[in-house]
Design a protein around this motif. Structure first.
Motif, short mmCIF file in Angstrom:
data_model
loop_
_atom_site.label_atom_id
_atom_site.label_comp_id
_atom_site.label_asym_id
_atom_site.label_seq_id
_atom_site.Cartn_x
_atom_site.Cartn_y
_atom_site.Cartn_z
N GLU A 103 0.82 -1.21 0.00
CA GLU A 103 0.00 0.00 0.00
C GLU A 103 0.86 1.26 0.00
O GLU A 103 0.52 2.25 -0.65
N ARG A 107 0.68 4.05 -2.86
CA ARG A 107 0.40 5.45 -2.56
C ARG A 107 1.45 6.36 -3.21
O ARG A 107 1.11 7.40 -3.81
N SER A 147 -6.85 0.33 -4.71
CA SER A 147 -6.20 1.64 -4.61
C SER A 147 -6.61 2.53 -5.78
O SER A 147 -6.77 3.75 -5.61
N ILE A 203 -4.75 5.70 1.05
CA ILE A 203 -4.45 4.30 1.37
C ILE A 203 -3.11 4.26 2.08
O ILE A 203 -2.36 5.23 2.06
#
Length: 204
Positions: A103, A107, A147, A203
């Protein structure tokens, strides 16, 4: 997008030669990776700045500039830039999930470029500059899709256009020529086309 093979350059059976050692951290550029490492391949425009972005992150074991998402085996830079191979300029990111999670990498990916521009990033225009995530596991694919949805909603709230990022399973990663590897370490102050939207990704 990948082209029909009849329109694509033939390519070659032998990979383009590279030095084999990462110029910044000294790690091997080619597998096998140390036990426990995971791999994801990301395209976000010109790969020079993108590779530097990821090699600087904690938990990233090694990075490499290359081509993926098309049909021509072991393409050259010129062949890829012709738009006829179907490949995007990408960065292979090999990371230690015990130090950084997927994650976090996603991001960084979303926030460092504009994933709404289709086949371009800023003044870099062509299918090779499209936004793309190439996954190596089902879990990565699910996380990437989640995402994308989350960032798309954040962009929409900010009045931005829809996300155009492709998410596909990685079929093959081809190393770019040696002079592209760790380019901005070799050429400090060289061209970096990364420019985000200014919208945070919710996220990670």
């Amino acid at each position: 997008m990948p082209l029909h093979p009849v329109h694509a350059p033939e390519g070659r059976d032998t990979p383009l030669p590279i030095g084999g050692t990462h110029r910044v951290n000294g790690h091997a550029m080619k597998p096998p990776w140390p036990e426990g490492m995971q791999e994801i391949v990301l395209g976000m425009g010109c790969f020079w700045g993108a590779e530097q972005l990821f090699w600087q992150l904690p938990g990233v074991h090694v990075t490499a500039a290359g081509y993926a998402g098309g049909v021509t085996p072991n393409p050259t830079y010129d062949e890829t830039c012709s738009g006829r191979t179907g490949h995007a300029e990408v960065v292979r990111v090999v990371f230690d999930p015990r130090v950084t999670d997927l994650e976090t990498l996603l991001r960084v990916f979303w926030e460092a470029h504009d994933p709404t521009q289709g086949n371009r990033q800023g003044n870099d225009i062509g299918t090779q500059y499209r936004s793309i995530i190439l996954t190596t596991t089902d879990g990565q694919r699910q996380a990437a899709e989640s995402s994308r949805e989350a960032y798309g909603e954040a962009l929409s709230r900010s009045g931005k256009r829809p996300v155009t990022t492709e998410i596909e399973p990685l079929e093959a990663f081809y190393y770019a020529e040696e002079y592209h590897q760790q380019y901005l370490e070799k050429h400090p102050g060289g061209y970096c086309g990364l420019k985000g939207t200014g919208v945070s990704c919710p996220i990670g």
